[in-house]
Write an enzyme that holds these catalytic residues in place. Structure first.
Site, PDB file in Angstrom:
ATOM      1  N   GLY B  15       1.997 -16.667  -1.764  1.00 34.48           N
ATOM      2  CA  GLY B  15       1.641 -15.312  -1.355  1.00 34.48           C
ATOM      3  C   GLY B  15       1.596 -15.152   0.148  1.00 34.48           C
ATOM      4  O   GLY B  15       0.973 -15.950   0.845  1.00 34.48           O
ATOM      5  N   TYR B  18      -2.603 -11.270   3.611  1.00 27.56           N
ATOM      6  CA  TYR B  18      -3.439 -11.605   4.756  1.00 27.56           C
ATOM      7  C   TYR B  18      -3.828 -13.081   4.742  1.00 27.56           C
ATOM      8  O   TYR B  18      -3.729 -13.782   5.745  1.00 27.56           O
ATOM      9  CB  TYR B  18      -4.706 -10.746   4.771  1.00 27.56           C
ATOM     10  CG  TYR B  18      -4.430  -9.284   5.063  1.00 27.56           C
ATOM     11  CD1 TYR B  18      -4.242  -8.865   6.370  1.00 27.56           C
ATOM     12  CD2 TYR B  18      -4.374  -8.347   4.049  1.00 27.56           C
ATOM     13  CE1 TYR B  18      -3.987  -7.531   6.651  1.00 27.56           C
ATOM     14  CE2 TYR B  18      -4.125  -7.016   4.321  1.00 27.56           C
ATOM     15  CZ  TYR B  18      -3.929  -6.603   5.629  1.00 27.56           C
ATOM     16  OH  TYR B  18      -3.673  -5.299   5.909  1.00 27.56           O
ATOM     17  N   ASN B  41       6.924 -16.242  -1.459  1.00 28.27           N
ATOM     18  CA  ASN B  41       6.555 -14.824  -1.583  1.00 28.27           C
ATOM     19  C   ASN B  41       7.677 -14.053  -2.272  1.00 28.27           C
ATOM     20  O   ASN B  41       8.852 -14.379  -2.133  1.00 28.27           O
ATOM     21  CB  ASN B  41       6.274 -14.217  -0.193  1.00 28.27           C
ATOM     22  CG  ASN B  41       5.535 -12.896  -0.279  1.00 28.27           C
ATOM     23  OD1 ASN B  41       4.486 -12.811  -0.911  1.00 28.27           O
ATOM     24  ND2 ASN B  41       6.091 -11.862   0.314  1.00 28.27           N
ATOM     25  N   GLU B 174      -9.433   6.713   1.722  1.00 19.96           N
ATOM     26  CA  GLU B 174      -8.487   6.655   2.842  1.00 19.96           C
ATOM     27  C   GLU B 174      -7.192   7.387   2.506  1.00 19.96           C
ATOM     28  O   GLU B 174      -6.604   8.064   3.340  1.00 19.96           O
ATOM     29  CB  GLU B 174      -8.204   5.201   3.235  1.00 19.96           C
ATOM     30  CG  GLU B 174      -9.411   4.533   3.904  1.00 19.96           C
ATOM     31  CD  GLU B 174      -9.034   3.311   4.730  1.00 19.96           C
ATOM     32  OE1 GLU B 174      -8.295   2.461   4.212  1.00 19.96           O
ATOM     33  OE2 GLU B 174      -9.472   3.223   5.894  1.00 19.96           O
TER      34      GLU B 174
END
Lengths: 403, 403
Positions: B15, B18, B41, B174
């Site tokens: 992955g 972050y 990924n 958001e």
């Protein structure tokens, strides 16, 4: 002392397309306050139909193709009514709108065109066929939505990336020209391999761009094929379905986007109002009046005009609509002041089809144009229209830079 | 002469979120060529999940939220494999990919999260729930397509202009912040009266933004309501259907766009690989290893960490994922070189939620922030991440101007 009350005549113009807008500007200049002039239009903006292949493909903002009617017309001299025409009551000399009625002494019908489906089932349900600002915006957003959907669905259905254009006439070719030019950019933005995108142009007639010089047609087809467009000529469509098109030859092509551009017919208001017409087009008198009507002018795509040289109707173009508008305005003035009426004769100055990017083909006089010179001419034609409509100020404000 | 063949250990990172990216940069720096480091990924780009509400609402290009992995990592020191993880075979110490297998000596699992549906039927079929670059692009294009469709259909269906956000957590707030800020622009572009557009935020819990200071929550709700957002708090959704949502209270709301943002669970690969987990999250040891596994670190949204002060799990945030990555990289180095392992303790520096335009709310330390100062802090946080990932060069290249 004797007072003579003169009732000013009511002039009503239906439609703010090329014909209606030019008629309106000419009448406000030539007649001014000697008549009550009213323009009726569904939207409060005028748009340039011949530019719509660009916003439909996403290569130009739709805002660039339209302008508020009050930014072009002097509303001190003409009344604007934003409403939709439902029917023309010829015997009562009035027009029925969705929200009211208007009486006229002189009527100008410039209601434009609708898509011609030739009776193919499924067009209205499953294809995009409205060549308007609203219609062009929907085509653009639909294509982008399909591209966005592709990578976000586990199945990655190929048909999401297939666009079929039905009709290899002017509109179909200009649209696929813009779209094929934009595909690499779309692929980059949505992470899509270029070879996954399929672009088809399907035409029932034996040639693309019928009426164009064969050398120009070949140039256009070669160019578009080099951008990945696949042509199926002489290939009628039998039906448009939820998943694509069925062809007369038995084949099926799956596609999520089908753009219908097989030509147009006149507004259905024409038949609804009882005019004798062929596919919504009235065969007008040489002075542009409807047969049997002293007070009704029909211009633009609702007017049928025979080209005697080849015994076929002139195609419904912006060029002819604008020329009709000049004659129509002049003839209304003559009816009011007692002059003699002009006969309309089209003066075809040239025809240019853009092919996207800096490419185009065209004929000006007897001269064939290719590539950048044709593209230059196309922009000049677009700007010339703005000049005719609103003078040099409008060209500066809204024109296309031909460099 | 005696030759000792030392086999370099294989470190595999799953992955490039972050957690994975920060682990990769730290390991390449701290260990370099002393190990074979591999990053796996699905895409060849890294994206900033916490920015995705902007491209989803159409206020930022999706390109601004992602970067090619090879532009950040030094591929001389780390091998990148573009592939999808299928399963971790813990006994055999290997990872099964869609197109191959990888053996590991040390494994870092940073596989991120998936939408949590809480068993509500219809979410996957009828709502947008993937908070990825692909997912955000689809939400944006879908909304624009619905707006474009509205005026081009004779019925003008109001539900085309209704957007429902399920969940008043961070992501939902958001997103609606950005969208509500953009609605006037969308209305102008598509000729839609503002009052036709309906924006709902529906939340099952008794408050919006649970965990936030009530004063800040009120500020956010008032601001969003002033932009036309309607909140339905304490209002569970029973089902998502093709035409909208059915609420537990019996009401139905029709909407063409439903964005599912009720929170996340860890990657389903976690359960598929046999880890003991709660909603895809493994309760990790203080050194971030999976219980019973000397060689597997789990970081980011797949790791469950209890906040002892309130006896509830820490929320899965980018901030914590990045802090975990630092400890994880350091602990792998210690395992290789024989040092002692660090214990992970989160250091929550602050939390800021953007509300669109120049508005935001937040807490930094014990200080509450509103409006432009919170907005400034939000941009600083976004830029600080880029700094941690790629140094000042990356901030200059990809950062947000906080002015």
């Amino acid at each position: 002392m004797e007072v003579i009350l003169l009732k000013k005549p009511n002039i009503v113009i239906l439609g703010a397309g090329y014909g209606g807008m030019i008629t309106a500007t000419r009448l406000t200049k030539q007649i001014g306050h000697d008549a009550n002039i009213t323009l009726v239009n569904k939207h409060d903006y005028h748009y340039q139909t011949t530019w719509l292949h660009e916003p439909a493909a996403g290569t130009l903002s739709p805002e660039r193709t339209r302008m508020p009617i009050n930014s072009v017309l002097d509303l001190n001299k003409i009344k604007f009514v934003k409403d939709e025409v439902q029917e023309i009551k010829r015997e009562e000399k009035k027009v029925v709108l969705s929200n009211g009625e208007l009486e006229y002494d002189y009527l100008v019908v410039g209601l434009g065109s609708e898509a011609e489906t030739f009776g193919v089932p499924g067009v209205h349900e499953h294809a995009f066929s409205k060549w308007t600002v609203n219609g062009a915006r929907e085509v653009k957003e639909h294509i982008e939505y399909m591209f966005a959907k592709y990578n976000n669905s586990p199945e990655k259905k190929d048909e999401l990336l297939t666009v079929i254009v039905a009709g290899a006439g002017f509109t179909g070719i200009e649209f696929i020209g813009e779209l094929s030019e934009r595909v690499p950019e779309l692929c980059a933005h949505y992470d899509i391999p270029r070879e996954k995108v399929k672009l088809y142009v399907i035409e029932a007639a034996p040639t693309a761009l019928p009426g164009f010089d064969p050398e120009l047609v070949e140039y256009a087809m070669n160019l578009l094929e080099s951008r990945g467009v696949e042509f199926k000529i002489n290939c009628p469509i039998k039906e448009v379905t939820e998943t694509g098109v069925s062809l007369a030859n038995g084949d099926e092509i799956k596609a999520s986007t089908i753009v219908w551009a097989t030509g147009v017919r006149g507004s259905s208001i024409i038949e609804k109002s009882g005019f004798e017409a062929m596919r919504g087009r009235v065969k007008v008198e040489p002075d542009l009046r409807a047969p049997g009507h002293e007070d009704i002018f029909i211009i633009g795509d609702c007017a049928l005009l025979i080209n005697e040289e080849i015994n076929r109707p002139y195609p419904p173009t912006a060029q002819i609509a604008m020329q009709m508008a000049e004659v129509c305005a002049s003839n209304i003035k003559s009816l009011m002041t007692g002059g003699s009426l002009k006969t309309f004769t089209p003066d075809i100055k040239g025809t240019v089809a853009s092919l996207g990017g800096k490419e185009a083909i065209g004929v000006v006089g007897s001269r064939k144009l290719f590539g950048t010179s044709a593209n230059f001419m196309k922009k000049m034609i677009d700007n010339r229209y703005l000049f005719l409509l609103g003078g040099p100020g409008l060209v500066l404000k809204r024109g296309k830079n031909p460099m």
